[in-house]
Structure formats: structure tokens, C-alpha cells
Motif scaffolding. Structure first.
Motif, mmCIF file in Angstrom:
data_model
loop_
_atom_site.group_PDB
_atom_site.id
_atom_site.type_symbol
_atom_site.label_atom_id
_atom_site.label_comp_id
_atom_site.label_asym_id
_atom_site.label_seq_id
_atom_site.Cartn_x
_atom_site.Cartn_y
_atom_site.Cartn_z
ATOM 1 N N ARG A 161 15.113 -0.372 -22.358
ATOM 2 C CA ARG A 161 15.725 0.264 -23.528
ATOM 3 C C ARG A 161 16.991 1.025 -23.172
ATOM 4 N N CYS A 162 17.305 1.114 -21.886
ATOM 5 C CA CYS A 162 18.537 1.789 -21.449
ATOM 6 C C CYS A 162 19.746 1.139 -22.123
ATOM 7 N N ILE A 163 20.608 1.951 -22.741
ATOM 8 C CA ILE A 163 21.782 1.410 -23.439
ATOM 9 C C ILE A 163 23.052 1.591 -22.608
ATOM 10 N N GLU A 164 22.896 2.009 -21.357
ATOM 11 C CA GLU A 164 24.017 2.125 -20.412
ATOM 12 C C GLU A 164 25.118 3.038 -20.955
ATOM 13 N N CYS A 165 24.693 4.147 -21.546
ATOM 14 C CA CYS A 165 25.666 5.093 -22.096
ATOM 15 C C CYS A 165 26.286 5.969 -21.015
ATOM 16 N N GLY A 166 25.581 6.137 -19.903
ATOM 17 C CA GLY A 166 26.106 6.966 -18.816
ATOM 18 C C GLY A 166 25.784 8.443 -18.944
ATOM 19 N N CYS A 167 25.074 8.853 -20.005
ATOM 20 C CA CYS A 167 24.771 10.288 -20.188
ATOM 21 C C CYS A 167 24.015 10.848 -18.985
ATOM 22 N N ALA A 184 20.425 8.144 -12.180
ATOM 23 C CA ALA A 184 19.132 7.767 -12.765
ATOM 24 C C ALA A 184 19.186 6.373 -13.368
ATOM 25 N N ILE A 185 20.341 5.984 -13.888
ATOM 26 C CA ILE A 185 20.445 4.646 -14.482
ATOM 27 C C ILE A 185 20.218 3.581 -13.415
ATOM 28 N N GLY A 186 20.777 3.765 -12.217
ATOM 29 C CA GLY A 186 20.572 2.794 -11.138
ATOM 30 C C GLY A 186 19.131 2.779 -10.667
ATOM 31 N N GLN A 232 15.364 8.719 -24.445
ATOM 32 C CA GLN A 232 14.134 9.361 -23.921
ATOM 33 C C GLN A 232 13.400 8.443 -22.936
ATOM 34 N N LEU A 233 14.149 7.834 -22.033
ATOM 35 C CA LEU A 233 13.502 7.017 -21.006
ATOM 36 C C LEU A 233 12.749 7.927 -20.038
ATOM 37 N N PRO A 234 11.655 7.439 -19.474
ATOM 38 C CA PRO A 234 10.856 8.280 -18.569
ATOM 39 C C PRO A 234 11.489 8.353 -17.169
#
Ligand code: SF4
Ligand code: F3S
Ligand code: FES
Length: 251
Positions: A161-167, A184-186, A232-234
Motif C-alpha cells: 500500500r506504500c504510495i512512495e510519497c517519501g514522507c 523506512a520505505i526501503g 499508516q503502514l506498520p
């Protein structure tokens, strides 16, 4: 058409909002970063997307910012809203004060004003972490995929569900100090492909990719990523899991 306005307390009139925007055009050698105030009249249900478009349409066509979906799906409208990373299209002005600041996300290359080049960083990170399914041998395109247990598909979908927003990177203190930190995205992407039974890489293969100070050992558990993720990814759970698995494997 009837337009409904949020009224300023006791005044009977809609609020007049002041958006203080950090302006800078790195392509112009004469440009100096500075704050510029724009005043807009608040409307019922107004988002920052609407406010910024109104500013660009009626006050300054040179104002740069990014939007595609306007629905919290594409991730392109992330910016610092009163200093906190967030999606402008999902932020209602009624949740902000009469005066607020908008600034570009740090860490990413600035294109201009509120627009940053997350795509360049994301592509580099995807190549570095090889974030695609690594199947053994040559795939048979006519073959049916192996069935996956619904619970497993659900767990993968949750991380997808990650939208790769970079927040999460913009809100991470480590990323501000370590330009090569995968954030955290990586780490979330590694957790996602590790779960995928179609990916034949071993745990060791995955952990080779993140087992240094630019990966999971650079994370200082600041948890800003977890706090600001608009989906709200875990993230906290995933990072802790990767750490535990790496320790168990003797990394
Ligand atoms: Fe955005 Fe969350 Fe994905 Fe980070 S993990 S890029 S904050 S959606
Ligand atoms: Fe940064 Fe999140 Fe770790 S904010 S330090 S990646 S817990
Ligand atoms: Fe797509 Fe905001 S415009 S997430």
C-alpha cells in the motif's frame, strides 16, 4: 451553486488563510530561498490542493507544486505542512490554523518551490535494493501462478500500500544525516519482497542488501517514519522484525 464557508469564530465570515510558502528556484542563479505569504478565503471542505490551485490560478502562476491523483494515491503532493510531512491533497484547511507554512520535503532534490524529485531517488533505491520479484529461471508467461494463501496475499498487499510519497524519509532524522540511507520505505520494500513466495532470494540475499549503516543498522528507531506515514503502514513492526531476523542470522 451554493458555496458554504467555514466561518471565523464570532465574525460570521469565512476565514482568511495565510499560507506562508518557502519559495526557491534552484535553476535560477539569482533565486534566494525566501518565505512568501499568500492569502486565500477558506471554503467548505477546502484542501491544500484546492488552496494551492487557487493561489496559482489567481495570484502567482509561477508557484511550483505537484499533484496527480488528488486522492491520496499517487504520493506526488507530499510536502512539509507546518513542518510535518504530509499529503497536501488529503489535508483539510479546517485542520490548520489561520496561518500555516508550506515547504518542500527535505532530503530529495528540489525542483522548485514545493516540488521535489522523489522519482529520481526512488528509482535509485529500487535499483540498489532490486525491488522486483526475482523468480528462478526464465518465467513461463503462459503458466498459471501458484496459488497463494489469502492471509499471505493480504500481508503482502498491506506492505504494497506504500504510495512512495517519501514522507517517511522526510520525517527521519537519520536520513537528514545520511544521504545514502534507504529509509523506512526501503526497509518496507525489502520486508515486502521477502514475504513474496514467488521471489526465490534467500534471507541472506535480502539482508546483504540492508545489513549496513545505510540500511537497517543506520535506523536509530526515531519512529518519525511511523508517525507521518499517510497510509499508516506498520513501519515500526517491519523494521523491528528485520532487525530481529538479522540478529538471528548472525548479521
Ligand atoms: Fe509514504 Fe508510508 Fe510509503 Fe513512506 S512507507 S513512502 S510514508 S506511504
Ligand atoms: Fe528513521 Fe524510522 Fe528508523 S524515522 S531512524 S527509519 S525508525
Ligand atoms: Fe496524489 Fe496527493 S495528489 S497523493
Amino acid at each position: 451553486m451554493i458555496r458554504l464557508f467555514r466561518k471565523a469564530p464570532d465574525s460570521g465570515r469565512p476565514r482568511r488563510l495565510t499560507a506562508s510558502v518557502l519559495r526557491h528556484n534552484p535553476a535560477d542563479p539569482a533565486s534566494v530561498p525566501h518565505w512568501q505569504d499568500f492569502v486565500v478565503e477558506e471554503a467548505e471542505g477546502m484542501t491544500l490542493f484546492i488552496a494551492l490551485n487557487e493561489i496559482r490560478a489567481t495570484q502567482d502562476p509561477s508557484l511550483q507544486f505537484d499533484f496527480v491523483c488528488r486522492a491520496g494515491i499517487c504520493g506526488s503532493c507530499a510536502m512539509l505542512i507546518d513542518g510535518r510531512p504530509g499529503l497536501a491533497c488529503r489535508t483539510l484547511t479546517r485542520d490548520l490554523g489561520e496561518r500555516f507554512t508550506l515547504a518542500p520535503q527535505p532530503f530529495f532534490e528540489l525542483i522548485g518551490d514545493l516540488s521535489v524529485n522523489t522519482g529520481k531517488w526512488l528509482r535509485g533505491t529500487a535499483e540498489r535494493l532490486r525491488t522486483w520479484v526475482h523468480a528462478a529461471g526464465r518465467p513461463d508467461l503462459d503458466a498459471l501462478e501458484e496459488r497463494m494463501a489469502p492471509e499471505l496475499a493480504e500481508a503482502i498487499y498491506e506492505l504494497d500500500r506504500c504510495i512512495e510519497c517519501g514522507c517517511c524519509v522526510a520525517g527521519c532524522g537519520t536520513a537528514q544525516m545520511r544521504p545514502d540511507f534507504i529509509g523506512a520505505i526501503g526497509l518496507n520494500k525489502i520486508a515486502r519482497f521477502r514475504l513474496d513466495p514467488r521471489d526465490t532470494r534467500s534471507d541472506e540475499d535480502f539482508y546483504e542488501l540492508i545489513g549496513d549503516d545505510d540500511g537497517v543498522f543506520g535506523c536509530m528507531s526515531l519512529l518519525g517514519c511511523h508517525d507521518v506515514c499517510p497510509k499508516q503502514l506498520p513501519l515500526q513492526t517491519q523494521i523491528a522484525f528485520l532487525r530481529r531476523r538479522m540478529a538471528a542470522l548472525g548479521f
